[in-house]
Design a protein around this motif. Sequence first.
Motif, PDB file in Angstrom:
ATOM      1  N   ARG A  46       0.802  -1.212   0.000  1.00  0.00           N
ATOM      2  CA  ARG A  46       0.000   0.000   0.000  1.00  0.00           C
ATOM      3  C   ARG A  46       0.849   1.283   0.000  1.00  0.00           C
ATOM      4  NH1 ARG A  46      -3.343   0.615   4.824  1.00  0.00           N
ATOM      5  NH2 ARG A  46      -3.223  -1.658   4.768  1.00  0.00           N
ATOM      6  N   PRO A  47       1.839   1.403   0.912  1.00  0.00           N
ATOM      7  CA  PRO A  47       2.579   2.666   0.917  1.00  0.00           C
ATOM      8  C   PRO A  47       3.594   2.813  -0.210  1.00  0.00           C
ATOM      9  CG  PRO A  47       3.430   1.187   2.597  1.00  0.00           C
ATOM     10  CD  PRO A  47       2.244   0.503   1.997  1.00  0.00           C
ATOM     11  N   VAL A  50       4.122   6.038  -1.914  1.00  0.00           N
ATOM     12  CA  VAL A  50       4.796   7.000  -1.047  1.00  0.00           C
ATOM     13  C   VAL A  50       6.308   6.939  -1.250  1.00  0.00           C
ATOM     14  CG1 VAL A  50       5.172   7.740   1.334  1.00  0.00           C
ATOM     15  CG2 VAL A  50       2.945   6.828   0.638  1.00  0.00           C
ATOM     16  N   TYR A  51       6.860   5.723  -1.251  1.00  0.00           N
ATOM     17  CA  TYR A  51       8.304   5.592  -1.481  1.00  0.00           C
ATOM     18  C   TYR A  51       8.712   6.267  -2.788  1.00  0.00           C
ATOM     19  CZ  TYR A  51       8.435   1.689   1.888  1.00  0.00           C
ATOM     20  OH  TYR A  51       8.356   0.899   2.986  1.00  0.00           O
ATOM     21  N   ALA A  52       7.920   5.948  -3.818  1.00  0.00           N
ATOM     22  CA  ALA A  52       8.307   6.359  -5.161  1.00  0.00           C
ATOM     23  C   ALA A  52       8.328   7.872  -5.336  1.00  0.00           C
ATOM     24  CB  ALA A  52       7.354   5.726  -6.174  1.00  0.00           C
ATOM     25  N   ASP A  53       7.414   8.554  -4.643  1.00  0.00           N
ATOM     26  CA  ASP A  53       7.269   9.988  -4.872  1.00  0.00           C
ATOM     27  C   ASP A  53       7.986  10.851  -3.847  1.00  0.00           C
ATOM     28  OD1 ASP A  53       5.799   9.670  -7.114  1.00  0.00           O
ATOM     29  OD2 ASP A  53       3.861   9.810  -6.116  1.00  0.00           O
ATOM     30  N   PRO A  55      10.993  12.195  -2.006  1.00  0.00           N
ATOM     31  CA  PRO A  55      12.464  12.183  -2.099  1.00  0.00           C
ATOM     32  C   PRO A  55      13.137  11.842  -0.767  1.00  0.00           C
ATOM     33  CG  PRO A  55      11.569  14.411  -2.387  1.00  0.00           C
ATOM     34  CD  PRO A  55      10.409  13.482  -2.353  1.00  0.00           C
ATOM     35  N   ALA A  56      12.546  12.252   0.352  1.00  0.00           N
ATOM     36  CA  ALA A  56      13.139  11.937   1.652  1.00  0.00           C
ATOM     37  C   ALA A  56      13.191  10.427   1.859  1.00  0.00           C
ATOM     38  CB  ALA A  56      12.351  12.602   2.777  1.00  0.00           C
ATOM     39  N   MET A  57      12.136   9.772   1.431  1.00  0.00           N
ATOM     40  CA  MET A  57      12.075   8.318   1.576  1.00  0.00           C
ATOM     41  C   MET A  57      13.123   7.625   0.705  1.00  0.00           C
ATOM     42  SD  MET A  57      10.173   6.628   3.507  1.00  0.00           S
ATOM     43  CE  MET A  57       8.639   7.492   3.666  1.00  0.00           C
ATOM     44  N   LEU A  58      13.260   8.095  -0.546  1.00  0.00           N
ATOM     45  CA  LEU A  58      14.272   7.512  -1.436  1.00  0.00           C
ATOM     46  C   LEU A  58      15.665   7.668  -0.828  1.00  0.00           C
ATOM     47  CD1 LEU A  58      13.035   8.616  -4.981  1.00  0.00           C
ATOM     48  CD2 LEU A  58      13.164   6.285  -4.116  1.00  0.00           C
ATOM     49  N   VAL A  59      15.933   8.835  -0.246  1.00  0.00           N
ATOM     50  CA  VAL A  59      17.236   9.064   0.380  1.00  0.00           C
ATOM     51  C   VAL A  59      17.418   8.151   1.589  1.00  0.00           C
ATOM     52  CG1 VAL A  59      18.665  10.760   1.593  1.00  0.00           C
ATOM     53  CG2 VAL A  59      17.442  11.430  -0.469  1.00  0.00           C
ATOM     54  N   ILE A  61      16.015   5.210   2.148  1.00  0.00           N
ATOM     55  CA  ILE A  61      16.247   3.831   1.700  1.00  0.00           C
ATOM     56  C   ILE A  61      17.696   3.703   1.188  1.00  0.00           C
ATOM     57  CG2 ILE A  61      15.586   2.046   0.031  1.00  0.00           C
ATOM     58  CD1 ILE A  61      12.718   3.249   0.133  1.00  0.00           C
TER      59      ILE A  61
ATOM     60  N   PRO B  55       5.432   3.910   5.938  1.00  0.00           N
ATOM     61  CA  PRO B  55       6.647   3.463   5.248  1.00  0.00           C
ATOM     62  C   PRO B  55       7.921   4.025   5.874  1.00  0.00           C
ATOM     63  CG  PRO B  55       5.321   4.914   3.827  1.00  0.00           C
ATOM     64  CD  PRO B  55       4.503   4.639   5.054  1.00  0.00           C
ATOM     65  N   VAL B  59      11.151   1.756   7.126  1.00  0.00           N
ATOM     66  CA  VAL B  59      12.526   2.016   6.684  1.00  0.00           C
ATOM     67  C   VAL B  59      13.431   2.268   7.894  1.00  0.00           C
ATOM     68  CG1 VAL B  59      14.003   3.622   5.398  1.00  0.00           C
ATOM     69  CG2 VAL B  59      11.839   2.860   4.411  1.00  0.00           C
TER      70      VAL B  59
ATOM     71  N   ILE F  34      19.375   5.093  -5.908  1.00  0.00           N
ATOM     72  CA  ILE F  34      18.063   5.749  -6.068  1.00  0.00           C
ATOM     73  C   ILE F  34      17.448   5.324  -7.404  1.00  0.00           C
ATOM     74  CG2 ILE F  34      16.855   7.971  -6.316  1.00  0.00           C
ATOM     75  CD1 ILE F  34      17.912   7.810  -3.541  1.00  0.00           C
ATOM     76  N   ILE F  37      16.025   1.846  -7.156  1.00  0.00           N
ATOM     77  CA  ILE F  37      14.782   1.755  -6.364  1.00  0.00           C
ATOM     78  C   ILE F  37      13.617   2.365  -7.145  1.00  0.00           C
ATOM     79  CG2 ILE F  37      13.641   2.461  -4.215  1.00  0.00           C
ATOM     80  CD1 ILE F  37      16.510   2.734  -2.999  1.00  0.00           C
ATOM     81  N   GLN F  38      13.893   3.450  -7.843  1.00  0.00           N
ATOM     82  CA  GLN F  38      12.847   4.151  -8.595  1.00  0.00           C
ATOM     83  C   GLN F  38      13.296   4.253 -10.053  1.00  0.00           C
ATOM     84  OE1 GLN F  38      10.285   5.084 -10.134  1.00  0.00           O
ATOM     85  NE2 GLN F  38       9.358   5.873  -8.250  1.00  0.00           N
ATOM     86  N   THR F  43       9.261  10.028 -12.767  1.00  0.00           N
ATOM     87  CA  THR F  43       8.907  10.043 -11.348  1.00  0.00           C
ATOM     88  C   THR F  43      10.116  10.419 -10.493  1.00  0.00           C
ATOM     89  OG1 THR F  43       7.433   8.204 -11.819  1.00  0.00           O
ATOM     90  CG2 THR F  43       7.850   8.681  -9.488  1.00  0.00           C
ATOM     91  N   PRO F  47      10.771  15.009  -8.046  1.00  0.00           N
ATOM     92  CA  PRO F  47      11.083  15.678  -6.775  1.00  0.00           C
ATOM     93  C   PRO F  47      12.424  16.412  -6.761  1.00  0.00           C
ATOM     94  CG  PRO F  47      11.450  13.318  -6.578  1.00  0.00           C
ATOM     95  CD  PRO F  47      10.881  13.553  -7.947  1.00  0.00           C
ATOM     96  N   TYR F  51      14.952  18.440  -3.625  1.00  0.00           N
ATOM     97  CA  TYR F  51      16.328  18.254  -3.163  1.00  0.00           C
ATOM     98  C   TYR F  51      17.086  19.573  -3.151  1.00  0.00           C
ATOM     99  CZ  TYR F  51      15.964  13.209  -4.196  1.00  0.00           C
ATOM    100  OH  TYR F  51      15.602  11.902  -4.251  1.00  0.00           O
ATOM    101  N   MET F  57      17.268  18.044   3.121  1.00  0.00           N
ATOM    102  CA  MET F  57      17.521  17.015   2.115  1.00  0.00           C
ATOM    103  C   MET F  57      18.989  17.014   1.682  1.00  0.00           C
ATOM    104  SD  MET F  57      15.463  14.846   0.984  1.00  0.00           S
ATOM    105  CE  MET F  57      13.847  15.575   0.931  1.00  0.00           C
TER     106      MET F  57
END
Lengths: 81, 81, 81, 81, 81, 81
Positions: A46-47, A50-53, A55-59, A61, B55, B59, F34, F37-38, F43, F47, F51, F57
Amino acid sequence: MNSDQVKLVPGNSLITKTPEEGRQLAIKLARLVIKAIQPDAATRERPRPVYADDPAMLVAIGHTVAVKFATIAAANRYWNA
Amino acid sequence: MNSDQVKLVPGNSLITKTPEEGRQLAIKLARLVIKAIQPDAATRERPRPVYADDPAMLVAIGHTVAVKFATIAAANRYWNA
Amino acid sequence: MNSDQVKLVPGNSLITKTPEEGRQLAIKLARLVIKAIQPDAATRERPRPVYADDPAMLVAIGHTVAVKFATIAAANRYWNA
Amino acid sequence: MNSDQVKLVPGNSLITKTPEEGRQLAIKLARLVIKAIQPDAATRERPRPVYADDPAMLVAIGHTVAVKFATIAAANRYWNA
Amino acid sequence: MNSDQVKLVPGNSLITKTPEEGRQLAIKLARLVIKAIQPDAATRERPRPVYADDPAMLVAIGHTVAVKFATIAAANRYWNA
Amino acid sequence: MNSDQVKLVPGNSLITKTPEEGRQLAIKLARLVIKAIQPDAATRERPRPVYADDPAMLVAIGHTVAVKFATIAAANRYWNA
């Protein structure tokens, strides 16, 4: 421990042939620990947007992958010894 | 120290047979330290839906497991020496 | 330095008999450094309910304990050498 | 480099007699780097009440002290070699 | 690689004479990597008041300096070997 | 593994000639994970303004580069052995 029970470390080993495969393993470890903490696939997925969009989450991970990769690189003596 | 008092490290050892078991231990250490900080089960369990759906939380937990696993992997000389 | 002045490291040593005691020490170090930064007990205790109820906080404390434990484990050569 | 220019590491050394002093040094390093980034005392002190009351901030400071202490402990070979 | 291209590590070396200079280098590395990620000076400087006033930001920068310093200290064998 | 499949570690090696190149590699590893992952470029790029403008960030990215650089520096024995 049979292979069915191995769910956190693919191949049950930290040893890889190359740094590239070491980083692939680091990404897999990051995913598998999430799966262990949240075993319900529907809830876990489900979330995902959220990961994909986010940027804080991508960083974040990327950061946890960095820590796992540090361990894998040490296990492989940095592939150069 | 008798076994009743061992509440933070199962088996009171960082040594495991395999990386898979090492990662299982890392997840257990992460849970047991939360239990030690917040010993009231009802209070501790209340935010559980938050972990499952958030999420960022998943993480963050994965990240703290990564740091514990780094220690366990070093203790086991990365299972390859 | 007399024992009255020892406020950050109980027993003034990182050496413990077992991993369990090592993790207990890691939790104590985490608490004692907070005490040193915020010596006023009333102020320090006020946010305590926040820790107890906020899952992000519990995870963050668990994470800082993990880093302290890594140091203690290395000091004790992982209790297996 | 004369002692007037030494502003980031008291005594210009990571070596301490004991773990207790090592942790004191870790706290000092954490404060001195903040001072270097934000040299204006008035600005730097303004947010001080925030630190004191915000549990997340206390935990974050404790965490950065943990990382500095890891380096100091390694420099001192964990005070046991 | 000529010196014009050296933009991330001053002097292209992690070796410093003293811990004080090691910490100065750690602060410089932290600044230079921000510069590499965000090369536009105007954009980069705009959020500067945010750093100066936000205690969380000061702590976060102090933390990243701690990690860089750990690497530099290891490179210099903690200035005591 | 042929070179087309190498997507996470340029040159499939952690070894660099100098610290400067080591830090360049650390920044590249941060970007490539990154990307893994994406994988959707649109997409992923969306963002990007976030950054650039968000100091938190920039600091977070700098921090994850620090952890990657620690691994690379160890792999290269800090370029001084």
